[in-house]
Design a protein around this motif. Sequence first.
Motif, PDB file in Angstrom:
ATOM      1  N   VAL A  71      -3.587 -19.246 -12.853  1.00  0.00           N
ATOM      2  CA  VAL A  71      -2.204 -19.667 -13.085  1.00  0.00           C
ATOM      3  C   VAL A  71      -1.883 -20.712 -12.027  1.00  0.00           C
ATOM      4  CG1 VAL A  71       0.227 -18.995 -13.137  1.00  0.00           C
ATOM      5  CG2 VAL A  71      -1.511 -17.415 -13.998  1.00  0.00           C
ATOM      6  N   LEU A  72      -1.624 -21.945 -12.458  1.00  0.00           N
ATOM      7  CA  LEU A  72      -1.357 -23.027 -11.514  1.00  0.00           C
ATOM      8  C   LEU A  72       0.073 -23.517 -11.649  1.00  0.00           C
ATOM      9  CD1 LEU A  72      -2.331 -25.079  -9.397  1.00  0.00           C
ATOM     10  CD2 LEU A  72      -3.008 -26.584 -11.305  1.00  0.00           C
ATOM     11  N   GLY A  73       0.812 -23.409 -10.556  1.00  0.00           N
ATOM     12  CA  GLY A  73       2.160 -23.945 -10.508  1.00  0.00           C
ATOM     13  C   GLY A  73       2.189 -25.187  -9.643  1.00  0.00           C
ATOM     14  N   MET A  74       3.050 -26.134 -10.001  1.00  0.00           N
ATOM     15  CA  MET A  74       3.155 -27.374  -9.221  1.00  0.00           C
ATOM     16  C   MET A  74       4.614 -27.775  -9.143  1.00  0.00           C
ATOM     17  SD  MET A  74       1.102 -30.922  -9.770  1.00  0.00           S
ATOM     18  CE  MET A  74       1.688 -32.470  -9.107  1.00  0.00           C
ATOM     19  N   ALA A  75       5.040 -28.183  -7.968  1.00  0.00           N
ATOM     20  CA  ALA A  75       6.414 -28.625  -7.760  1.00  0.00           C
ATOM     21  C   ALA A  75       6.403 -29.994  -7.092  1.00  0.00           C
ATOM     22  CB  ALA A  75       7.175 -27.625  -6.895  1.00  0.00           C
ATOM     23  N   ALA A  76       7.120 -30.929  -7.690  1.00  0.00           N
ATOM     24  CA  ALA A  76       7.190 -32.292  -7.148  1.00  0.00           C
ATOM     25  C   ALA A  76       8.484 -32.947  -7.595  1.00  0.00           C
ATOM     26  CB  ALA A  76       5.993 -33.117  -7.612  1.00  0.00           C
ATOM     27  N   SER A  77       9.001 -33.833  -6.769  1.00  0.00           N
ATOM     28  CA  SER A  77      10.194 -34.599  -7.140  1.00  0.00           C
ATOM     29  C   SER A  77       9.835 -35.774  -8.028  1.00  0.00           C
ATOM     30  CB  SER A  77      10.905 -35.104  -5.883  1.00  0.00           C
ATOM     31  OG  SER A  77      11.345 -34.019  -5.094  1.00  0.00           O
ATOM     32  N   ASN A  78       8.658 -36.324  -7.813  1.00  0.00           N
ATOM     33  CA  ASN A  78       8.178 -37.469  -8.593  1.00  0.00           C
ATOM     34  C   ASN A  78       7.426 -36.954  -9.817  1.00  0.00           C
ATOM     35  OD1 ASN A  78       6.919 -39.722  -9.652  1.00  0.00           O
ATOM     36  ND2 ASN A  78       6.327 -40.554  -7.679  1.00  0.00           N
ATOM     37  N   LEU A  79       7.992 -37.160 -10.998  1.00  0.00           N
ATOM     38  CA  LEU A  79       7.380 -36.617 -12.216  1.00  0.00           C
ATOM     39  C   LEU A  79       6.021 -37.249 -12.504  1.00  0.00           C
ATOM     40  CD1 LEU A  79      10.462 -36.265 -14.588  1.00  0.00           C
ATOM     41  CD2 LEU A  79       9.521 -34.635 -12.953  1.00  0.00           C
ATOM     42  N   ASP A  80       5.758 -38.422 -11.975  1.00  0.00           N
ATOM     43  CA  ASP A  80       4.453 -39.061 -12.181  1.00  0.00           C
ATOM     44  C   ASP A  80       3.323 -38.218 -11.584  1.00  0.00           C
ATOM     45  OD1 ASP A  80       5.581 -41.169 -13.514  1.00  0.00           O
ATOM     46  OD2 ASP A  80       5.600 -42.511 -11.787  1.00  0.00           O
ATOM     47  N   HIS A  81       3.636 -37.419 -10.558  1.00  0.00           N
ATOM     48  CA  HIS A  81       2.607 -36.571  -9.951  1.00  0.00           C
ATOM     49  C   HIS A  81       2.040 -35.573 -10.959  1.00  0.00           C
ATOM     50  CE1 HIS A  81       3.117 -38.343  -6.137  1.00  0.00           C
ATOM     51  NE2 HIS A  81       4.149 -37.646  -5.717  1.00  0.00           N
ATOM     52  N   PHE A  82       2.896 -35.074 -11.850  1.00  0.00           N
ATOM     53  CA  PHE A  82       2.428 -34.113 -12.855  1.00  0.00           C
ATOM     54  C   PHE A  82       1.446 -34.781 -13.822  1.00  0.00           C
ATOM     55  CE2 PHE A  82       6.537 -32.492 -11.474  1.00  0.00           C
ATOM     56  CZ  PHE A  82       6.239 -31.169 -11.203  1.00  0.00           C
ATOM     57  N   ILE A  83       1.755 -36.017 -14.188  1.00  0.00           N
ATOM     58  CA  ILE A  83       0.878 -36.756 -15.102  1.00  0.00           C
ATOM     59  C   ILE A  83      -0.458 -37.042 -14.430  1.00  0.00           C
ATOM     60  CG2 ILE A  83       0.604 -38.930 -16.361  1.00  0.00           C
ATOM     61  CD1 ILE A  83       3.710 -38.961 -16.582  1.00  0.00           C
ATOM     62  N   THR A  84      -0.399 -37.499 -13.181  1.00  0.00           N
ATOM     63  CA  THR A  84      -1.619 -37.828 -12.445  1.00  0.00           C
ATOM     64  C   THR A  84      -2.485 -36.588 -12.244  1.00  0.00           C
ATOM     65  OG1 THR A  84      -0.391 -39.565 -11.292  1.00  0.00           O
ATOM     66  CG2 THR A  84      -2.520 -38.948 -10.380  1.00  0.00           C
ATOM     67  N   MET A  85      -1.860 -35.474 -11.913  1.00  0.00           N
ATOM     68  CA  MET A  85      -2.608 -34.228 -11.715  1.00  0.00           C
ATOM     69  C   MET A  85      -3.243 -33.767 -13.028  1.00  0.00           C
ATOM     70  SD  MET A  85      -3.618 -31.901  -9.619  1.00  0.00           S
ATOM     71  CE  MET A  85      -4.171 -30.200  -9.591  1.00  0.00           C
ATOM     72  N   THR A  86      -2.504 -33.854 -14.117  1.00  0.00           N
ATOM     73  CA  THR A  86      -3.039 -33.439 -15.419  1.00  0.00           C
ATOM     74  C   THR A  86      -4.241 -34.286 -15.805  1.00  0.00           C
ATOM     75  OG1 THR A  86      -0.850 -32.692 -16.134  1.00  0.00           O
ATOM     76  CG2 THR A  86      -2.482 -33.108 -17.864  1.00  0.00           C
ATOM     77  N   ARG A  87      -4.156 -35.586 -15.565  1.00  0.00           N
ATOM     78  CA  ARG A  87      -5.284 -36.476 -15.872  1.00  0.00           C
ATOM     79  C   ARG A  87      -6.498 -36.123 -15.026  1.00  0.00           C
ATOM     80  NH1 ARG A  87      -1.796 -42.058 -16.120  1.00  0.00           N
ATOM     81  NH2 ARG A  87      -1.168 -41.919 -18.308  1.00  0.00           N
ATOM     82  N   ALA A  88      -6.249 -35.853 -13.743  1.00  0.00           N
ATOM     83  CA  ALA A  88      -7.359 -35.505 -12.855  1.00  0.00           C
ATOM     84  C   ALA A  88      -8.019 -34.207 -13.299  1.00  0.00           C
ATOM     85  CB  ALA A  88      -6.847 -35.378 -11.423  1.00  0.00           C
ATOM     86  N   MET A  89      -7.231 -33.266 -13.779  1.00  0.00           N
ATOM     87  CA  MET A  89      -7.792 -31.998 -14.254  1.00  0.00           C
ATOM     88  C   MET A  89      -8.623 -32.217 -15.523  1.00  0.00           C
ATOM     89  SD  MET A  89      -4.556 -29.449 -13.521  1.00  0.00           S
ATOM     90  CE  MET A  89      -5.367 -27.967 -14.101  1.00  0.00           C
ATOM     91  N   ARG A  90      -8.118 -33.029 -16.432  1.00  0.00           N
ATOM     92  CA  ARG A  90      -8.839 -33.293 -17.679  1.00  0.00           C
ATOM     93  C   ARG A  90     -10.153 -34.005 -17.410  1.00  0.00           C
ATOM     94  NH1 ARG A  90      -3.766 -35.219 -21.511  1.00  0.00           N
ATOM     95  NH2 ARG A  90      -3.006 -33.117 -22.002  1.00  0.00           N
ATOM     96  N   GLU A  91     -10.123 -34.945 -16.477  1.00  0.00           N
ATOM     97  CA  GLU A  91     -11.340 -35.686 -16.142  1.00  0.00           C
ATOM     98  C   GLU A  91     -12.436 -34.775 -15.611  1.00  0.00           C
ATOM     99  OE1 GLU A  91     -10.008 -38.580 -13.358  1.00  0.00           O
ATOM    100  OE2 GLU A  91      -9.053 -39.851 -14.897  1.00  0.00           O
ATOM    101  N   ARG A  92     -12.000 -33.657 -14.984  1.00  0.00           N
ATOM    102  CA  ARG A  92     -12.975 -32.717 -14.407  1.00  0.00           C
ATOM    103  C   ARG A  92     -13.171 -31.486 -15.280  1.00  0.00           C
ATOM    104  NH1 ARG A  92     -10.707 -35.837 -10.928  1.00  0.00           N
ATOM    105  NH2 ARG A  92     -11.703 -36.449  -8.980  1.00  0.00           N
ATOM    106  N   GLY A  93     -12.591 -31.531 -16.481  1.00  0.00           N
ATOM    107  CA  GLY A  93     -12.789 -30.435 -17.420  1.00  0.00           C
ATOM    108  C   GLY A  93     -12.127 -29.131 -17.029  1.00  0.00           C
ATOM    109  N   VAL A  94     -11.046 -29.231 -16.280  1.00  0.00           N
ATOM    110  CA  VAL A  94     -10.335 -27.998 -15.842  1.00  0.00           C
ATOM    111  C   VAL A  94      -9.289 -27.625 -16.879  1.00  0.00           C
ATOM    112  CG1 VAL A  94      -8.881 -26.993 -14.038  1.00  0.00           C
ATOM    113  CG2 VAL A  94     -10.718 -28.573 -13.443  1.00  0.00           C
TER     114      VAL A  94
END
Length: 203
Positions: free
Chosen positions: A180-203
């Motif tokens: 279960v991964l939770g993430m908190a950020a003020s900049n919504l772009d961080h969520f997009i960048t993190m999601t892309r990084a996870m997909r690239e690594r097959g997470v």
Amino acid sequence: TQGIPARNGYLLCAETLNEKGGILGRPVEFLIHDDASDPERARALYRELLAGGEVGAILGPYGSTLTEAVAPVTEEFGAVHISPLAATTSIWEQGRTHLFMVLPPAELFLAGLIELGHDHGHTRVGVLHEEALFPAAAARGAVELARERGMEVVLEEGFPGTLEDFGPLVEKVQAAGVDVLGMAASNLDHFITMTRAMRERGV
């Protein structure tokens, strides 16, 4: 990211109220300035607005960091300060008498995620947060809620708001066996960048 939609909401509010005759028979006008997400600039702008004596109330800036920055100014002038865009409870724990909270506390922002994970039998929680006032409070709340439910917090990690490469964080998530991964950020772009990084690594 969210300041412009907030501005648009304020303008829509004024338009809607004025179509109904305003407030106390007077039209509503918002004086809106760009604080550039800079606490010093925000403080100067609010002081300038309130020193003129023409502003009847303040609807606060976007985010907890800027709200914390300007709250001493609005308190100094005794101005009603409604804060629809800040949620960190520590802002309201300092004896301020003119500041009004609208959002639920930041500590509850990830509560639904923790509850969902718990209800599905997941036990290993990871929480990532931008190193800023609101995200840190949201992360603390998630960690406390997870532990209260008997879940194991296997990763709790902060990151700078300027971070561009989320790959190392993804690697930490993988290494910790987070389910279960939770993430908190003020900049919504961080969520997009993190999601892309996870997909690239097959997470």
